[in-house]
Write an enzyme that holds these catalytic residues in place. Structure first.
Site, PDB file in Angstrom:
ATOM      1  N   CYS A  87      21.364   1.083  49.092  1.00  0.00           N
ATOM      2  CA  CYS A  87      22.688   0.466  49.198  1.00  0.00           C
ATOM      3  C   CYS A  87      23.233   0.519  50.620  1.00  0.00           C
ATOM      4  O   CYS A  87      23.648  -0.496  51.169  1.00  0.00           O
ATOM      5  CB  CYS A  87      23.651   1.154  48.234  1.00  0.00           C
ATOM      6  N   CYS A 109      23.253  -3.344  49.755  1.00  0.00           N
ATOM      7  CA  CYS A 109      24.625  -3.862  49.588  1.00  0.00           C
ATOM      8  C   CYS A 109      25.452  -3.873  50.866  1.00  0.00           C
ATOM      9  O   CYS A 109      26.103  -4.871  51.175  1.00  0.00           O
ATOM     10  CB  CYS A 109      25.400  -3.015  48.569  1.00  0.00           C
ATOM     11  N   LYS A 127      24.050  -6.018  53.806  1.00  0.00           N
ATOM     12  CA  LYS A 127      24.095  -7.389  53.261  1.00  0.00           C
ATOM     13  C   LYS A 127      25.518  -7.942  53.341  1.00  0.00           C
ATOM     14  O   LYS A 127      25.730  -9.066  53.765  1.00  0.00           O
ATOM     15  CB  LYS A 127      23.568  -7.359  51.828  1.00  0.00           C
ATOM     16  N   TYR A 134      19.754 -12.299  42.478  1.00  0.00           N
ATOM     17  CA  TYR A 134      20.836 -11.877  43.361  1.00  0.00           C
ATOM     18  C   TYR A 134      20.432 -12.000  44.836  1.00  0.00           C
ATOM     19  O   TYR A 134      21.131 -12.602  45.644  1.00  0.00           O
ATOM     20  CB  TYR A 134      21.139 -10.386  43.152  1.00  0.00           C
ATOM     21  N   GLU A 192      21.879 -14.645  47.674  1.00  0.00           N
ATOM     22  CA  GLU A 192      22.740 -14.053  48.703  1.00  0.00           C
ATOM     23  C   GLU A 192      22.184 -14.325  50.105  1.00  0.00           C
ATOM     24  O   GLU A 192      22.931 -14.718  51.015  1.00  0.00           O
ATOM     25  CB  GLU A 192      22.893 -12.548  48.464  1.00  0.00           C
ATOM     26  N   HIS A 205      51.542 -16.645  41.856  1.00  0.00           N
ATOM     27  CA  HIS A 205      51.526 -17.968  42.481  1.00  0.00           C
ATOM     28  C   HIS A 205      51.845 -17.891  43.967  1.00  0.00           C
ATOM     29  O   HIS A 205      52.690 -17.086  44.348  1.00  0.00           O
ATOM     30  CB  HIS A 205      52.579 -18.842  41.767  1.00  0.00           C
ATOM     31  N   GLU A 242      45.456 -17.563  39.440  1.00  0.00           N
ATOM     32  CA  GLU A 242      46.442 -17.858  38.386  1.00  0.00           C
ATOM     33  C   GLU A 242      45.854 -18.793  37.336  1.00  0.00           C
ATOM     34  O   GLU A 242      46.283 -18.803  36.186  1.00  0.00           O
ATOM     35  CB  GLU A 242      47.729 -18.438  38.965  1.00  0.00           C
TER      36      GLU A 242
HETATM   37  P1  NDP Z   1      16.268 -10.255  40.353  1.00  0.00           P
HETATM   38  O1  NDP Z   1      15.584  -9.559  39.250  1.00  0.00           O
HETATM   39  O2  NDP Z   1      17.734 -10.460  40.322  1.00  0.00           O
HETATM   40  O3  NDP Z   1      15.599 -11.688  40.554  1.00  0.00           O
HETATM   41  C1  NDP Z   1      14.236 -11.840  40.777  1.00  0.00           C
HETATM   42  C2  NDP Z   1      13.946 -13.315  40.912  1.00  0.00           C
HETATM   43  O4  NDP Z   1      12.606 -13.501  41.300  1.00  0.00           O
HETATM   44  C3  NDP Z   1      14.150 -14.055  39.600  1.00  0.00           C
HETATM   45  O5  NDP Z   1      14.700 -15.302  39.894  1.00  0.00           O
HETATM   46  C4  NDP Z   1      12.719 -14.187  39.079  1.00  0.00           C
HETATM   47  O6  NDP Z   1      12.507 -15.309  38.294  1.00  0.00           O
HETATM   48  C5  NDP Z   1      11.958 -14.350  40.368  1.00  0.00           C
HETATM   49  N1  NDP Z   1      10.562 -13.934  40.251  1.00  0.00           N
HETATM   50  C6  NDP Z   1      10.093 -12.793  39.714  1.00  0.00           C
HETATM   51  N2  NDP Z   1       8.763 -12.742  39.801  1.00  0.00           N
HETATM   52  C7  NDP Z   1       8.387 -13.885  40.403  1.00  0.00           C
HETATM   53  C8  NDP Z   1       7.115 -14.429  40.772  1.00  0.00           C
HETATM   54  N3  NDP Z   1       5.991 -13.780  40.500  1.00  0.00           N
HETATM   55  N4  NDP Z   1       7.087 -15.634  41.368  1.00  0.00           N
HETATM   56  C9  NDP Z   1       8.227 -16.315  41.612  1.00  0.00           C
HETATM   57  N5  NDP Z   1       9.462 -15.842  41.303  1.00  0.00           N
HETATM   58  C10 NDP Z   1       9.518 -14.643  40.695  1.00  0.00           C
HETATM   59  O7  NDP Z   1      15.790  -9.478  41.647  1.00  0.00           O
HETATM   60  P2  NDP Z   1      16.339  -9.400  43.123  1.00  0.00           P
HETATM   61  O8  NDP Z   1      15.137  -9.065  43.931  1.00  0.00           O
HETATM   62  O9  NDP Z   1      17.140 -10.594  43.482  1.00  0.00           O
HETATM   63  O10 NDP Z   1      17.331  -8.169  43.051  1.00  0.00           O
HETATM   64  C11 NDP Z   1      16.914  -6.935  42.477  1.00  0.00           C
HETATM   65  C12 NDP Z   1      18.059  -6.254  41.797  1.00  0.00           C
HETATM   66  O11 NDP Z   1      18.905  -5.684  42.779  1.00  0.00           O
HETATM   67  C13 NDP Z   1      18.971  -7.156  40.995  1.00  0.00           C
HETATM   68  O12 NDP Z   1      18.522  -7.397  39.703  1.00  0.00           O
HETATM   69  C14 NDP Z   1      20.260  -6.413  41.007  1.00  0.00           C
HETATM   70  O13 NDP Z   1      20.230  -5.499  39.951  1.00  0.00           O
HETATM   71  C15 NDP Z   1      20.234  -5.690  42.330  1.00  0.00           C
HETATM   72  N6  NDP Z   1      21.080  -6.381  43.319  1.00  0.00           N
HETATM   73  C16 NDP Z   1      22.419  -6.491  43.101  1.00  0.00           C
HETATM   74  C17 NDP Z   1      23.234  -7.119  44.002  1.00  0.00           C
HETATM   75  C18 NDP Z   1      24.694  -7.229  43.733  1.00  0.00           C
HETATM   76  O14 NDP Z   1      25.206  -6.496  42.905  1.00  0.00           O
HETATM   77  N7  NDP Z   1      25.402  -8.160  44.376  1.00  0.00           N
HETATM   78  C19 NDP Z   1      22.714  -7.697  45.239  1.00  0.00           C
HETATM   79  C20 NDP Z   1      21.292  -7.555  45.375  1.00  0.00           C
HETATM   80  C21 NDP Z   1      20.534  -6.913  44.453  1.00  0.00           C
HETATM   81  P3  NDP Z   1      12.766 -15.349  36.721  1.00  0.00           P
HETATM   82  O15 NDP Z   1      14.245 -15.453  36.556  1.00  0.00           O
HETATM   83  O16 NDP Z   1      12.046 -16.577  36.292  1.00  0.00           O
HETATM   84  O17 NDP Z   1      12.199 -14.096  36.171  1.00  0.00           O
END
Ligand code: NDP
Length: 460
Positions: free
Chosen positions: A43, A48, A51, A179, A183, A438, A443
């Site tokens: 984080c 976080c 980022k 996510y 982002e 407002h 709102e």
């Molecule tokens: P996520 O699990 O959110 O997303 C992973 C993405 O990668 C999905 O779209 C998934 O597709 C895709 N994917 C997975 N495997 C493959 C593959 N083999 N080929 C192509 N695409 C693939 O992971 P992130 O890495 O974005 O983030 C990890 C975690 O970190 C999040 O789940 C969240 O919990 C946390 N996080 C939170 C944030 C916040 O609170 N703002 C910010 C950043 C991270 P599909 O949907 O089809 O499985």
């Protein structure tokens, strides 16, 4: 003399580990925390916090655009990536330092080494080879990025490296629809990088409300991000000029200067010696825990992303606090993982809490939907095209608000407040009895009176 060197040995000084260690030490326990990288964890060091700094930096380009509509001129500014990185690193070092002093002030020892379990009461430090005995162990090692095995994947970076790029690329391809992918697409696009977001599925942000997913896709496309759906890499090839040719399964090829994979994270359990002590892992490699974060071994607990419950910083912190309360303050406490709000710092950002429409229909059957899509007054003033989405999902039978989903400026700030009401079980009538503030965009949330009926569907 005490039987063990410490009462608690924490492996991993991220959000969950640090909170648990501090509270345990403040309760009088003798605590040590091992960290192989920098204190603060994902984080603070490579997640976080940096980022969010990058989001702030990248949002200025949109603000400059709007400024002209408000009478400002000469808004074309240049961005110095090197200067930003320097400032970001100074701030991260300051925050990491605060984590260190908080631990020290609480009386915990910090061990700047990788630790592995030799048996349930003994850890071995990787560099010095020193062994330390402990009554209890907390595993809080977090997660790390995963990438699929495709030809040329060695050319791709992950979010870990995105924070330290030597220079800002001209073109970037970001893979994933979660996510991190959305982002960073917003960040690079805002910083003037030609940005392409490629996702394998039909719509980004699986797990979010479908209206949120399609609305965000439209909005990021308006801001200039090229979104390619239903497509994956067949190969990444390095060109003689040092750029990368992205060969795609849709038959096209795109050349970019950087390829970034954001395809999920995995629990960081490898090489911890968990097999030496019989800590059970699930099929994703996450540590299996009960509601009090206890593992299958009686004196070992685990909190945070390494347990793969809800992988968010505040959740890890609450799990760490509940562990300390349970184990060191004789007050059994479990964190309630229900109705946890989250924000996606895409541009525009998302705030979301509770059930999506699809989840609610599955769970309670009949739901009432309230929805508003509009241009906020700031946008109409400068003639922008950005639209905001607000959506409430209500149980038709009980009138309880089950979900609230917002896409647009300040959505993450709004959702924190909405989460309180929804967690308390607010009804739509109570929600609406709250007077509007407002003039705000928020709102709109308390003035959605008419049920939303999609075109072609009857209200019944
Ligand atoms: P996520 O699990 O959110 O997303 C992973 C993405 O990668 C999905 O779209 C998934 O597709 C895709 N994917 C997975 N495997 C493959 C593959 N083999 N080929 C192509 N695409 C693939 O992971 P992130 O890495 O974005 O983030 C990890 C975690 O970190 C999040 O789940 C969240 O919990 C946390 N996080 C939170 C944030 C916040 O609170 N703002 C910010 C950043 C991270 P599909 O949907 O089809 O499985």
């Amino acid at each position: 003399m005490a039987k063990y060197d410490y009462d608690l040995f924490v492996i991993g000084a991220g959000s969950g580990g640090v909170r648990a260690a501090r509270l345990a030490a403040m309760s009088g326990a003798r605590v040590a925390v091992a960290e192989e990288h920098r204190v603060g964890g994902t984080c603070v060091i490579r997640g976080c916090v940096p980022k969010k700094f990058m989001v702030y930096a990248s949002e200025f380009s949109q603000a400059f655009k709007a400024a002209e509509g408000f009478g400002w001129s000469h808004c074309e500014m240049t961005f110095d990536w090197g200067r930003f990185l320097e400032a970001k690193d100074i701030e991260i070092a300051r925050l990491s330092g605060i984590y260190v002093s908080n631990l020290q002030n609480a009386g915990a020892d910090i061990v700047h080494e990788r630790a592995e379990l030799v048996d349930a009461h003994t850890v071995k430090l990787a560099k010095s080879g020193r062994t330390i005995t402990t009554d209890k162990v907390l595993i809080a090692t977090g997660g790390r990025p995963t990438t699929p095995e495709i030809p040329g994947i060695e050319h791709a970076i992950t979010s870990n490296e995105a924070f330290h790029l030597e220079s800002l690329p001209k073109r970037i391809m970001i893979v994933g629809g979660g996510y991190i992918a959305v982002e960073f697409a917003g960040i690079f696009n805002g910083l003037g990088v030609e940005t392409c977001l490629m996702y394998r599925g039909a719509n980004i942000l699986r797990g979010f409300d479908n209206d949120v997913r399609s609305h965000l896709t439209g909005e990021i496309e308006k801001r200039g991000i090229k979104v390619i759906l239903g497509t994956e890499h067949s190969k990444i090839e390095k060109t003689p000029s040092g750029a990368f040719l992205n060969h795609l399964t849709n038959g096209h090829a795109e050349e970019t200067d950087v390829v970034m994979y954001a395809t999920g994270r995995e629990p960081y359990t490898a090489g911890l010696g968990l097999e030496n002590v019989g800590v059970a892992l699930n099929e994703r490699g996450a540590v299996v825990v009960d509601e009090f974060s206890k593992t299958s071994v009686d004196n070992i607990w685990a909190v945070g992303d390494v347990t793969d419950r809800i992988n968010l910083t505040p959740v890890a912190i609450r799990e760490g606090a509940a562990f300390a309360e349970t184990v060191f303050r004789d007050n059994p406490t479990s964190f309630d993982h229900d109705t946890v709000a989250s924000a996606v710092f895409s541009q525009p950002p998302i705030g979301s809490v509770g059930l999506t429409e699809a989840e609610a229909r599955h769970k309670v059957g009949k739901v009432d939907i309230y929805r508003a899509v509009f241009r906020p007054m700031k946008v109409t003033f400068y003639g922008g095209e950005e639209r905001m989405l607000m959506k409430l999902v209500v149980d038709a039978a009980t009138q309880k608000v089950l979900g609230c989903h917002v896409v647009g400026p300040d959505a993450p700030e709004m959702i924190q407040m909405a989460a309180i009401a929804i967690k308390m079980g607010v009804t739509k009538q109570q929600w609406d009895s709250t007077c509007a503030v407002h003039p705000t965009a928020a709102e709109e949330l308390v003035t959605m009176r008419d049920k939303y009926v999609p075109m072609g569907m009857s209200a019944a």
